[in-house]
Write a protein that holds these residues in place. Structure first.
Motif, short mmCIF file in Angstrom:
data_model
loop_
_atom_site.label_atom_id
_atom_site.label_comp_id
_atom_site.label_asym_id
_atom_site.label_seq_id
_atom_site.Cartn_x
_atom_site.Cartn_y
_atom_site.Cartn_z
N GLU A 1 -4.67 -3.54 -12.40
CA GLU A 1 -5.71 -3.99 -11.47
C GLU A 1 -6.91 -4.59 -12.19
N ARG A 2 -7.38 -3.93 -13.21
CA ARG A 2 -8.60 -4.43 -13.89
C ARG A 2 -8.36 -5.76 -14.61
N PRO A 3 -7.32 -5.90 -15.45
CA PRO A 3 -7.13 -7.21 -16.08
C PRO A 3 -6.81 -8.31 -15.08
N LEU A 4 -6.11 -7.99 -13.99
CA LEU A 4 -5.87 -8.99 -12.96
C LEU A 4 -7.19 -9.43 -12.31
N ALA A 5 -8.07 -8.47 -12.08
CA ALA A 5 -9.38 -8.79 -11.52
C ALA A 5 -10.18 -9.67 -12.47
N ASP A 6 -10.10 -9.38 -13.75
CA ASP A 6 -10.82 -10.20 -14.74
C ASP A 6 -10.32 -11.64 -14.74
N ASP B 1 -10.71 -5.02 -5.41
CA ASP B 1 -10.29 -4.66 -4.05
C ASP B 1 -9.23 -5.63 -3.54
N PHE B 2 -9.33 -6.90 -3.90
CA PHE B 2 -8.30 -7.86 -3.49
C PHE B 2 -6.93 -7.42 -4.00
N TRP B 3 -6.84 -7.07 -5.29
CA TRP B 3 -5.55 -6.66 -5.85
C TRP B 3 -5.10 -5.33 -5.26
N ARG B 4 -6.05 -4.43 -5.01
CA ARG B 4 -5.70 -3.14 -4.42
C ARG B 4 -5.00 -3.32 -3.08
N ARG B 5 -5.50 -4.26 -2.29
CA ARG B 5 -4.94 -4.47 -0.95
C ARG B 5 -3.54 -5.08 -0.99
N LEU C 1 -15.64 -17.65 -3.64
CA LEU C 1 -16.70 -18.46 -4.21
C LEU C 1 -17.38 -17.68 -5.33
N PRO C 2 -17.83 -18.38 -6.38
CA PRO C 2 -18.54 -17.69 -7.46
C PRO C 2 -19.98 -17.39 -7.06
N PRO C 3 -20.58 -16.36 -7.64
CA PRO C 3 -19.97 -15.39 -8.57
C PRO C 3 -19.18 -14.33 -7.80
N LEU C 4 -17.98 -14.03 -8.27
CA LEU C 4 -17.14 -13.03 -7.63
C LEU C 4 -17.39 -11.67 -8.28
N ALA C 5 -17.81 -10.70 -7.50
CA ALA C 5 -18.11 -9.37 -8.02
C ALA C 5 -16.83 -8.67 -8.47
N ALA C 6 -16.96 -7.86 -9.50
CA ALA C 6 -15.79 -7.16 -10.05
C ALA C 6 -15.12 -6.28 -9.00
N GLU C 7 -15.91 -5.57 -8.21
CA GLU C 7 -15.32 -4.67 -7.23
C GLU C 7 -14.59 -5.45 -6.14
N ALA C 8 -15.12 -6.61 -5.76
CA ALA C 8 -14.43 -7.43 -4.75
C ALA C 8 -13.10 -7.95 -5.30
N ALA C 9 -13.08 -8.32 -6.58
CA ALA C 9 -11.84 -8.80 -7.19
C ALA C 9 -10.82 -7.67 -7.28
#
Length: 330
Positions: A173-178, A203-207, A193-201
């Motif tokens: 999850e973390r490297p995918l978010a990065d 959360d996208f993969w989590r879902r 849209l940028p800037p994309l917050a780490a938690e939002a990124a």
């Protein structure tokens, strides 16, 4: 100081591993019954054509790592990675891992593997930062600690692609978010849209995890010289009247790894599995010029454009291009 491990370091190895295991309930350290090799550990790995390193400070062993080839395969395994609690966060663990990985690559390793107790969650996060993914079934050791171990892998060299199961995707999850954050910052058309917050990124993969577990989505990741740099998702959950179709989503390649064949490798893996599943028609949409060029080069056909479909970071409207490709028995 980092140096080659010696049999004479036995007392330091024993103390370090015993102290690390003591941090986790249920981990039983039985030197003579289960770990006698610690008394001559350098010789133990030398007999396997492997190598052992020690991180030393003021004459004390504060870190260690070993690596050895896996017989009958082109793969190598990193093991015995431990760092004293008061030395964590100093970079010692990363240096030990980099040293072991370089040794394996120089010896011709194609894949680097390691195992980690399911209780060692801090280590799992560390391995994720180093581009390892959890892949394969849990190993049961039947030891006094009732140990269960997760397998981790990463390709050692070149561009390589693997499909992830839900467990592996969760760990990544973390490297995918990065990767997602870096692509959005570079202007990629991926619904954010940028800037994309780490938690939002994240959360996208989590879902996406439930869909991956239920086989409604399939996800692949790509490495370039041992660094996780790309991913693509295939959406398999189509309407009842479209069982022959699937949709490509989130083809992402880190900006620093582009023009190295990563996108092509990801799409080749995706298309091969889609054809195997009988998905004869693939569709996608993009507004990224680089993405458009890639899809055209891979034989995708433009179906049309919708002006003003999405917004750029500066608020201006951008057209989206829809593509399709017939594969397999189409």
């Amino acid at each position: 100081m980092l140096r080659a491990g010696r049999d004479s370091d036995a007392a330091g190895f024993i103390t370090l591993i015993r102290d690390c295991w003591a941090e986790y309930p249920g981990c039983v350290f039985d030197l003579d019954g289960e770990l006698p090799e610690l008394r001559t550990l350098a010789s133990y790995f030398a007999e396997q054509d492997g190598a052992l390193w020690v991180a030393e400070e003021a004459g004390a062993v504060v870190g260690m790592a070993a690596v050895h080839p896996l017989p009958g395969t082109p793969d190598w395994e990193i093991c015995r990675v431990y760092v004293a609690a008061n030395q964590r966060g100093t970079g010692i663990a990363a240096t030990l891992m980099a040293t072991a990985e370089a040794h394996a690559r120089d010896a011709g390793a194609e894949v680097i593997r390691l195992w980690s107790d399911t209780r060692f969650t801090r280590a799992h996060s560390f391995y994720a930062k180093l581009s390892y993914v959890r892949q394969g079934p849990i190993r049961i050791l039947n030891d006094l600690s009732n140990s269960l171990e997760f397998p981790f892998i990463k390709p050692a060299r070149g561009v390589a692609v693997h499909r992830l199961d839900a467990s592996a995707a969760e760990h990544a999850e973390r490297p995918l978010a990065d990767i997602l954050i870096a692509c959005v910052a570079a202007g990629a058309s991926v619904s954010f849209l940028p800037p994309l917050a780490a938690e939002a990124a994240r959360d996208f993969w989590r879902r996406s995890l439930a869909d991956i577990a239920l086989d409604r989505k399939a996800i692949w990741v790509a490495w370039a010289d041992g660094v996780l740099v790309g991913t693509v998702t295939l959406d398999l959950a189509m309407p009842p009247n479209q069982p022959h179709r699937a949709e490509v989503a989130k083809l992402l390649v880190h900006p620093e790894a582009r023009r190295r064949g990563v996108g092509q490798a990801l799409m080749a893996a995706l298309e091969a599995e889609a054809a195997q599943r009988g998905r004869r028609l693939l569709t996608l949409d993009t507004r990224d010029d680089a993405g458009e060029a890639l899809y055209r080069s891979l034989g995708w056909q433009e179906a049309g454009r919708i002006p003003g479909f999405a917004l750029n970071a500066d608020g201006s409207a951008a057209a989206t291009i829809f593509f399709y490709k017939q594969i397999g028995d189409a």
